[in-house]
Design a protein around this motif. Structure first.
Motif, PDB file in Angstrom:
ATOM      1  N   GLU A  54     -39.614  -3.559  -2.050  1.00 47.56           N
ATOM      2  CA  GLU A  54     -38.803  -2.339  -2.065  1.00 47.56           C
ATOM      3  C   GLU A  54     -37.399  -2.609  -1.532  1.00 47.56           C
ATOM      4  N   THR A  55     -37.319  -3.379  -0.456  1.00 43.90           N
ATOM      5  CA  THR A  55     -36.034  -3.698   0.160  1.00 43.90           C
ATOM      6  C   THR A  55     -35.154  -4.471  -0.814  1.00 43.90           C
ATOM      7  N   LEU A  56     -35.745  -5.454  -1.482  1.00 48.29           N
ATOM      8  CA  LEU A  56     -35.008  -6.281  -2.440  1.00 48.29           C
ATOM      9  C   LEU A  56     -34.516  -5.459  -3.616  1.00 48.29           C
ATOM     10  N   TRP A  57     -35.374  -4.639  -4.191  1.00 45.90           N
ATOM     11  CA  TRP A  57     -34.987  -3.871  -5.375  1.00 45.90           C
ATOM     12  C   TRP A  57     -33.914  -2.829  -5.040  1.00 45.90           C
ATOM     13  N   THR A  58     -33.991  -2.263  -3.844  1.00 46.70           N
ATOM     14  CA  THR A  58     -32.975  -1.296  -3.427  1.00 46.70           C
ATOM     15  C   THR A  58     -31.617  -1.978  -3.299  1.00 46.70           C
ATOM     16  N   LEU A  59     -31.604  -3.182  -2.721  1.00 49.44           N
ATOM     17  CA  LEU A  59     -30.362  -3.952  -2.634  1.00 49.44           C
ATOM     18  C   LEU A  59     -29.858  -4.318  -4.028  1.00 49.44           C
ATOM     19  N   SER A  88     -33.336   0.418   4.645  1.00 52.14           N
ATOM     20  CA  SER A  88     -32.066   0.740   5.277  1.00 52.14           C
ATOM     21  C   SER A  88     -31.057  -0.364   4.970  1.00 52.14           C
ATOM     22  N   ILE A  89     -29.885   0.033   4.488  1.00 51.77           N
ATOM     23  CA  ILE A  89     -28.805  -0.912   4.209  1.00 51.77           C
ATOM     24  C   ILE A  89     -27.543  -0.387   4.888  1.00 51.77           C
ATOM     25  N   VAL A  90     -26.919  -1.224   5.719  1.00 51.91           N
ATOM     26  CA  VAL A  90     -25.756  -0.796   6.498  1.00 51.91           C
ATOM     27  C   VAL A  90     -24.557  -1.688   6.187  1.00 51.91           C
ATOM     28  N   PHE A  91     -23.422  -1.062   5.918  1.00 55.47           N
ATOM     29  CA  PHE A  91     -22.182  -1.761   5.627  1.00 55.47           C
ATOM     30  C   PHE A  91     -21.207  -1.519   6.789  1.00 55.47           C
ATOM     31  N   ASP A  92     -20.794  -2.594   7.448  1.00 55.22           N
ATOM     32  CA  ASP A  92     -19.805  -2.441   8.519  1.00 55.22           C
ATOM     33  C   ASP A  92     -18.648  -3.433   8.382  1.00 55.22           C
ATOM     34  N   GLY A  93     -18.619  -4.161   7.276  1.00 58.66           N
ATOM     35  CA  GLY A  93     -17.546  -5.120   7.046  1.00 58.66           C
ATOM     36  C   GLY A  93     -17.908  -6.545   7.423  1.00 58.66           C
ATOM     37  N   SER A  94     -19.085  -6.740   8.028  1.00 53.88           N
ATOM     38  CA  SER A  94     -19.501  -8.096   8.372  1.00 53.88           C
ATOM     39  C   SER A  94     -19.676  -8.941   7.112  1.00 53.88           C
ATOM     40  N   TYR A  95     -20.151  -8.303   6.046  1.00 59.66           N
ATOM     41  CA  TYR A  95     -20.254  -8.945   4.729  1.00 59.66           C
ATOM     42  C   TYR A  95     -19.481  -8.099   3.730  1.00 59.66           C
ATOM     43  N   ASN A  96     -18.760  -8.763   2.858  1.00 60.39           N
ATOM     44  CA  ASN A  96     -17.960  -8.031   1.888  1.00 60.39           C
ATOM     45  C   ASN A  96     -18.479  -8.284   0.479  1.00 60.39           C
ATOM     46  N   PHE A 120     -20.700  -8.518  -6.542  1.00 59.53           N
ATOM     47  CA  PHE A 120     -22.004  -8.570  -5.903  1.00 59.53           C
ATOM     48  C   PHE A 120     -21.885  -8.197  -4.425  1.00 59.53           C
ATOM     49  N   MET A 121     -22.929  -7.564  -3.915  1.00 57.87           N
ATOM     50  CA  MET A 121     -23.021  -7.274  -2.495  1.00 57.87           C
ATOM     51  C   MET A 121     -24.362  -7.819  -2.031  1.00 57.87           C
TER      52      MET A 121
END
Length: 279
Positions: free
Chosen positions: A155-160, A213-221, A234-235
């Motif tokens: 589920e985590t993989l498919w959501t990403l 849960s997926i969180v974006f804070d700028g650590s990865y672009n 890609f993200m």
């Protein structure tokens, strides 16, 4: 407070009252998109009005980015919902401390029904091609023993994967140009946030769908690349920029509490690099 229709006023808080859109009222696809545009304009105008408390307004670039963030989240919530309602709520917090005067906008947009994973896992999912790619990726993760029970599951993989450029659960024949909405609002959010080294270090965007849960804070672009000679974005939340490599579990993970649908929340700091003097 919402159910009792009561509110508490704070001098430094400007609320954005709960907005509920019922797509059965205007079920026509054109009317739905028109309503999305109206709701986007209403939210953007609300932020602009809030910024007047700082005697500031958004720069043209940041105004465009904010419109994209709000508009694409709304249309994603509309298209991928399996129930008839879409909800949005938020508030603007004026902060004046340590010689700094800035604003923080909090927004949550959500729907109920099937999660992102459940939409793609459904045997009747219209986009069979994308589902086949997801299944193939799952097989690779299984072979590499990347899946961890209640840590990182399919589920985590498919959501990403659903956030990647060109991926949508709706039939390609229905929305030939859809599928890049998620990557667009993520990119626009990063534009507003600015460089990770800037003073704006706490703006975050979060997606909660089912147990993911997926969180974006700028650590990865966002990573730019090519698929079959075509440019894609890609993200992946890893250093390689490859979706076939496991993402950082700090930002992409399985969580215990299940949310029956999808909620996208944002905390956006508006400081000097986003604003200009109000005319």
């Amino acid at each position: 407070m919402i159910h009792s229709n009561k509110s508490v006023k704070f001098s430094d808080i400007i609320p954005y009252k709960l907005c509920i859109h019922d797509r059965e009222v205007n079920g026509d696809p054109i009317k739905i998109r028109e309503q999305k545009d109206l709701d986007t304009t209403k939210l953007v105008d609300y932020v602009i009005d809030c910024l007047k408390t700082l005697n500031r307004t958004l720069t043209p670039d940041k105004l465009d980015d904010l419109s994209t963030v709000i508009g694409e989240i709304l249309i994603n919530a509309e298209e991928h919902s399996t129930t008839k309602h879409r909800f949005s709520i938020g508030y603007f917090h004026e902060i004046n401390e340590n010689g700094q005067h800035y604003g923080v906008f909090r927004l949550a947009i959500l729907n109920f029904g099937k999660t992102i994973y459940e939409k793609f896992k459904d045997p009747d999912c219209p986009n069979k091609e994308v589902v086949l790619k997801m299944k193939s990726l799952s097989e690779q993760y299984t072979k590499k023993k990347f899946f961890v029970f209640k840590g990182f599951e399919e589920e985590t993989l498919w959501t990403l994967y659903a956030l990647q450029d060109g991926v949508t659960s709706v039939a390609p024949s229905r929305y030939k140009k859809r599928g890049n909405g998620s990557i667009q609002f993520i990119e626009s959010f990063f534009n507003i946030k600015g460089n990770k080294k800037d003073a704006d270090d706490f703006s975050t965007l979060a997606i909660l769908s089912g147990n993911t849960s997926i969180v974006f804070d700028g650590s990865y672009n966002i990573t730019n690349g090519f698929v079959d000679g075509e440019p894609y974005k890609f993200m992946t939340f890893n250093q390689s920029g490859n979706i076939e490599d496991k993402p950082d579990s700090k930002f992409v993970k399985f969580v215990d509490h299940y949310f029956p649908g999808t909620i996208i929340s944002a905390r956006i700091m508006f400081n000097e690099d986003d604003l200009t003097q109000e005319i």
